[in-house]
Design a protein around this motif. Structure first.
Motif, PDB file in Angstrom:
ATOM      1  N   TRP A   1       1.786  10.063   7.991  1.00 29.18           N
ATOM      2  CA  TRP A   1       1.391   9.069   6.985  1.00 29.18           C
ATOM      3  C   TRP A   1       2.506   8.057   6.741  1.00 29.18           C
ATOM      4  N   SER A   2       3.765   8.521   6.740  1.00 27.87           N
ATOM      5  CA  SER A   2       4.877   7.581   6.571  1.00 27.87           C
ATOM      6  C   SER A   2       4.960   6.626   7.752  1.00 27.87           C
ATOM      7  N   THR A   3       4.536   7.067   8.935  1.00 28.27           N
ATOM      8  CA  THR A   3       4.480   6.186  10.098  1.00 28.27           C
ATOM      9  C   THR A   3       3.424   5.102   9.900  1.00 28.27           C
ATOM     10  N   PHE A   4       2.282   5.479   9.340  1.00 28.91           N
ATOM     11  CA  PHE A   4       1.250   4.488   9.006  1.00 28.91           C
ATOM     12  C   PHE A   4       1.804   3.469   8.013  1.00 28.91           C
ATOM     13  N   ARG A   5       2.521   3.956   7.012  1.00 23.85           N
ATOM     14  CA  ARG A   5       3.058   3.057   5.989  1.00 23.85           C
ATOM     15  C   ARG A   5       4.066   2.081   6.592  1.00 23.85           C
ATOM     16  N   ARG A   6       4.956   2.596   7.439  1.00 24.18           N
ATOM     17  CA  ARG A   6       5.974   1.731   8.045  1.00 24.18           C
ATOM     18  C   ARG A   6       5.330   0.699   8.965  1.00 24.18           C
ATOM     19  N   ALA A   7       4.374   1.122   9.771  1.00 27.18           N
ATOM     20  CA  ALA A   7       3.702   0.190  10.678  1.00 27.18           C
ATOM     21  C   ALA A   7       2.952  -0.874   9.890  1.00 27.18           C
ATOM     22  N   ALA A   8       2.306  -0.479   8.794  1.00 28.96           N
ATOM     23  CA  ALA A   8       1.569  -1.442   7.982  1.00 28.96           C
ATOM     24  C   ALA A   8       2.507  -2.456   7.349  1.00 28.96           C
ATOM     25  N   THR A   9       3.666  -2.006   6.876  1.00 26.63           N
ATOM     26  CA  THR A   9       4.636  -2.922   6.267  1.00 26.63           C
ATOM     27  C   THR A   9       5.175  -3.903   7.296  1.00 26.63           C
ATOM     28  N   GLU A  10       5.507  -3.406   8.480  1.00 26.22           N
ATOM     29  CA  GLU A  10       6.010  -4.291   9.541  1.00 26.22           C
ATOM     30  C   GLU A  10       4.939  -5.285   9.971  1.00 26.22           C
ATOM     31  N   ALA A  11       3.694  -4.807  10.078  1.00 29.92           N
ATOM     32  CA  ALA A  11       2.598  -5.697  10.472  1.00 29.92           C
ATOM     33  C   ALA A  11       2.368  -6.773   9.418  1.00 29.92           C
TER      34      ALA A  11
ATOM     35  N   GLN B   1       1.249   2.700  -0.110  1.00 29.55           N
ATOM     36  CA  GLN B   1       0.093   3.579   0.100  1.00 29.55           C
ATOM     37  C   GLN B   1      -1.169   2.762   0.380  1.00 29.55           C
ATOM     38  N   LEU B   2      -1.353   1.656  -0.348  1.00 28.21           N
ATOM     39  CA  LEU B   2      -2.525   0.818  -0.127  1.00 28.21           C
ATOM     40  C   LEU B   2      -2.505   0.193   1.266  1.00 28.21           C
ATOM     41  N   CYS B   3      -1.329  -0.259   1.690  1.00 30.93           N
ATOM     42  CA  CYS B   3      -1.215  -0.843   3.031  1.00 30.93           C
ATOM     43  C   CYS B   3      -1.529   0.195   4.103  1.00 30.93           C
ATOM     44  N   ALA B   4      -1.011   1.415   3.920  1.00 32.17           N
ATOM     45  CA  ALA B   4      -1.287   2.480   4.885  1.00 32.17           C
ATOM     46  C   ALA B   4      -2.786   2.799   4.916  1.00 32.17           C
ATOM     47  N   LEU B   5      -3.433   2.806   3.758  1.00 37.47           N
ATOM     48  CA  LEU B   5      -4.867   3.069   3.697  1.00 37.47           C
ATOM     49  C   LEU B   5      -5.662   1.990   4.422  1.00 37.47           C
ATOM     50  N   ILE B   6      -5.259   0.724   4.224  1.00 39.86           N
ATOM     51  CA  ILE B   6      -5.960  -0.373   4.907  1.00 39.86           C
ATOM     52  C   ILE B   6      -5.799  -0.250   6.414  1.00 39.86           C
ATOM     53  N   LEU B   7      -4.569   0.075   6.867  1.00 42.53           N
ATOM     54  CA  LEU B   7      -4.347   0.242   8.300  1.00 42.53           C
ATOM     55  C   LEU B   7      -5.180   1.385   8.853  1.00 42.53           C
ATOM     56  N   ALA B   8      -5.240   2.483   8.121  1.00 39.72           N
ATOM     57  CA  ALA B   8      -6.069   3.614   8.565  1.00 39.72           C
ATOM     58  C   ALA B   8      -7.549   3.212   8.618  1.00 39.72           C
ATOM     59  N   ALA B   9      -7.985   2.437   7.628  1.00 34.47           N
ATOM     60  CA  ALA B   9      -9.379   1.982   7.624  1.00 34.47           C
ATOM     61  C   ALA B   9      -9.656   1.054   8.798  1.00 34.47           C
TER      62      ALA B   9
ATOM     63  N   LEU C   1       2.217  -1.407  16.789  1.00 34.67           N
ATOM     64  CA  LEU C   1       3.341  -0.916  15.987  1.00 34.67           C
ATOM     65  C   LEU C   1       3.120   0.541  15.596  1.00 34.67           C
ATOM     66  N   LEU C   2       1.893   0.857  15.233  1.00 32.06           N
ATOM     67  CA  LEU C   2       1.566   2.234  14.875  1.00 32.06           C
ATOM     68  C   LEU C   2       1.720   3.155  16.073  1.00 32.06           C
ATOM     69  N   ALA C   3       1.275   2.703  17.244  1.00 30.88           N
ATOM     70  CA  ALA C   3       1.394   3.536  18.450  1.00 30.88           C
ATOM     71  C   ALA C   3       2.856   3.839  18.760  1.00 30.88           C
ATOM     72  N   GLY C   4       3.728   2.826  18.641  1.00 31.86           N
ATOM     73  CA  GLY C   4       5.144   3.056  18.903  1.00 31.86           C
ATOM     74  C   GLY C   4       5.754   4.033  17.911  1.00 31.86           C
ATOM     75  N   GLY C   5       5.392   3.887  16.623  1.00 28.50           N
ATOM     76  CA  GLY C   5       5.924   4.803  15.617  1.00 28.50           C
ATOM     77  C   GLY C   5       5.436   6.222  15.815  1.00 28.50           C
ATOM     78  N   LEU C   6       4.160   6.368  16.138  1.00 24.93           N
ATOM     79  CA  LEU C   6       3.615   7.713  16.359  1.00 24.93           C
ATOM     80  C   LEU C   6       4.180   8.353  17.613  1.00 24.93           C
ATOM     81  N   LEU C   7       4.512   7.528  18.600  1.00 22.17           N
ATOM     82  CA  LEU C   7       5.109   8.065  19.819  1.00 22.17           C
ATOM     83  C   LEU C   7       6.442   8.734  19.505  1.00 22.17           C
ATOM     84  N   THR C   8       7.218   8.098  18.638  1.00 27.12           N
ATOM     85  CA  THR C   8       8.499   8.684  18.237  1.00 27.12           C
ATOM     86  C   THR C   8       8.284   9.905  17.357  1.00 27.12           C
ATOM     87  N   ALA C   9       7.374   9.792  16.387  1.00 26.71           N
ATOM     88  CA  ALA C   9       7.148  10.901  15.456  1.00 26.71           C
ATOM     89  C   ALA C   9       6.626  12.144  16.160  1.00 26.71           C
ATOM     90  N   SER C  10       5.853  11.956  17.230  1.00 28.35           N
ATOM     91  CA  SER C  10       5.265  13.102  17.937  1.00 28.35           C
ATOM     92  C   SER C  10       6.245  13.808  18.859  1.00 28.35           C
TER      93      SER C  10
END
Length: 589
Positions: free
Chosen positions: A437-447, A15-23, A239-248
């Motif tokens: 949000w799970s896409t943000f978390r996954r992208a942040a972990t991979e990054a 959750q913290l990693c996803a928050l940092i990526l969103a910030a 990484l986030l763009a690729g994940g969101l492309l799939t999720a959308s």
């Protein structure tokens, strides 16, 4: 108990990693709006983003212990009893964690001053990695306890602590370069199934015993410096763009367009998989993401239509190579960060190289796959409809490349715009907030995993520079005549050999700065040479023993890796042929 504690720790860190990526995304987008709409800006934005990126890497460190991005080579450890399978690799992880904790503590005690941009003590940025090392030790112990491996875990902790304490008292007299011993120790760590970044950090510390002039604080400082580049923020955004492309669901529309264009041809389903990979490459930039997407999307359909499981998996793995060549490409971003080559021309070169590789793979599929046409050609109306539906996703890659090449936005800004664009696609498509949000978390972990690799390669690169390995390579090249042909032959051979045992990202970071000067001195265009380096190393996503793309596909589909390595050989030959053509073009141009 330990399993619950580990799950809670991973959930909080995720959750913290996803928050940092969103910030980070919000800060960069706000900076873009201020600059281009209001013609102003805020001082210190880049430095703030860099500090947050380092914090993201530190918090994500424990989350990258498992999975493909842990970059473990566990072929040898698999022969050990299950209880002791990862004990050797854990020793390297323990040493790496202790180096980060102790080295950061020393820097925090020595470094004074306040950041003029942020008003924070300068030592805070280095303290992030110390905290990450401590979290890594806790996560490692909890994970092994949850797996019922407490005794091996305690043994690894003891051995790792003993190695850490013993190194300062060892002094091995040798005239050989210390970077050689770093490479040997890191290779031993890989054979012991240690994550590659941990092997690099532990080996950099052990190399002190062989005369390396990088003490603990220098190791941590070099690692932090390697991570502290504004350009590198484009990696989590892509990484986030690729994940969101799939999720959308936009990725699914790319698949329908590919099927409308080539689904009626010989091996139509395999050709659809290839063309979908080309389209997806123009929006993702991550071969691992493409491999996972293709394995979950196309593999069941291929098998259902009579493809043997290993051949279906091989097609998906081979087409996934294109993601890190066709822009936006994370591999080119790594190369630009390591060599200071301009990103825009590299991405344009990637368009040409990716198209050539795709054409070679299409021929290989046509020759090797027996499936005939399974459907009638799509009508013009169906194709136009599919193209219109896929246009938002197709336009993403064009916007990114054009924006960077024309100098409208920086690479990081273009990546942030791409991430926001795909987020808007997800919101307009009605994608659930939890999925986004799970896409943000996954992208942040991979990054975080990629960022740690970049940082851990820093001490290795520093020792290579101190030992003047680039000069030694230049001497070897000159002994072969020093011409463009000699440089290309030698470079391709070196890349093909070392790529077998080095992670693709690490190989780009380490070998790019060594080989590029020799290529430039031989009269080879640096951009073309950079493209050749990336294409050469990306091919190793299909080669044993590392072959990350093969392992990702095998992990998703359940097909054994050895069977996939055998089935991928025709496509590997096609990609090697494309490398030969690119090298010939560089010689003739």
């Amino acid at each position: 108990m330990s399993r619950r504690l580990l799950a809670s720790m991973e959930a909080v860190l995720g959750q913290l990693c996803a928050l940092i990526l969103a910030a980070l995304l919000a800060i960069v987008l706000a900076s873009v709006v201020l600059r281009y709409v209001f013609h102003t800006g805020v001082v210190g934005v880049e430095e703030l983003c860099i500090w947050l990126h380092v914090a993201l890497i530190a918090l994500g460190m424990p989350l990258a212990l498992n999975g493909a991005l842990a970059m473990r080579m566990d072929l040898f450890s698999r022969s050990l009893p299950a209880r002791w399978r990862q004990a050797g690799g854990d020793v390297f992880s323990v040493v790496a964690a202790l180096v980060l904790v102790s080295g950061s503590h020393e820097i925090m005690g020595l470094l004074g001053g306040i950041s003029p941009m942020l008003g924070l003590p300068e030592w805070v940025r280095f303290g992030f990695l110390g905290g990450g090392g401590l979290l890594l030790l806790v996560a490692l112990l909890l994970q092994r306890m949850a797996e019922g491996r407490l005794v091996p875990a305690l043994s690894s902790l003891g051995v790792g602590a003993a190695v850490y304490l013993a190194v300062p008292y060892l002094a091995v007299g040798t005239s050989l370069p210390s970077s050689l011993f770093l490479a040997l120790v890191a290779g031993l760590g890989l054979m012991a199934a240690a994550p590659l970044p941990h092997a690099f950090l532990a080996a950099a510390y052990v190399a002190i015993a062989f005369g390396a002039s990088l003490p603990e604080p220098a190791i941590v400082s070099t690692a932090v410096s390697g991570m502290s580049r504004f350009l590198l923020l484009s990696i989590p955004f892509f990484l986030l763009a690729g994940g969101l492309l799939t999720a959308s669901g936009a990725a699914g529309r790319l698949v329908r367009l590919a099927k409308a264009l080539v689904g009626h041809r010989r091996a139509g389903l395999a050709q659809t998989t290839l063309l979908s990979g080309v389209f997806f490459s123009g929006a993702s930039g991550s071969s691992v993401a493409n491999a996972a997407f293709g394995a979950s999307t196309f593999y069941p359909e291929l098998v259902r239509n009579g493809y043997p499981p290993q051949k279906a998996g091989a097609i998906i793995a081979a087409t996934s190579v294109l993601d890190n060549v066709i822009p936006p490409s994370i591999a080119f971003l790594l190369l630009a960060a390591a060599t200071s080559l301009p990103v825009g021309p590299l991405l344009v070169g990637g368009v040409f190289a990716g198209g050539l590789m795709a054409a070679c793979l299409a021929v290989a599929i046509h020759v090797c796959v027996d499936e005939g046409s399974s459907s009638l050609p799509a009508s013009g109306e169906v194709r136009r409809s599919a193209a219109a539906a896929a246009l938002p996703a197709l336009g993403l890659g064009v916007i990114v490349v054009a924006g960077i090449r024309l100098g409208v936005v920086t690479t990081t800004e273009a990546a942030a715009v791409a991430a926001f664009y795909t987020l808007a696609l997800g919101l307009t498509a009605g994608t659930r907030a939890g999925t986004l949000w799970s896409t943000f978390r996954r992208a942040a972990t991979e990054a975080a995993a990629i960022g740690l690799l970049i940082g851990s390669a820093g001490p290795f690169a520093a020792l290579l520079a101190m030992d003047d390995i680039a000069g030694a390579v230049a001497q070897v090249v000159s002994s072969f005549g020093g011409g463009a042909l000699a440089v290309l032959l030698l470079s391709n051979v070196v890349l093909l050999l070392l790529g077998l045992v080095l992670d693709i990202g690490a190989a780009i970071l380490l070998l790019g700065p060594i080989l590029l000067p020799a290529a430039v001195s031989a009269g080879i265009d640096p951009i073309q040479f950079g493209v050749i380096v990336v294409v050469n190393l990306m091919i190793h996503g299909l080669t044993p023993p590392l072959g990350m793309l093969v392992y990702v596909v095998g992990g998703v589909t359940g097909v054994p890796a050895p069977a996939l390595f055998r089935a991928v050989l025709p496509y590997l030959a096609a990609l090697l042929f494309s490398l030969i053509l690119l090298s010939a073009y560089a010689l003739l141009s």
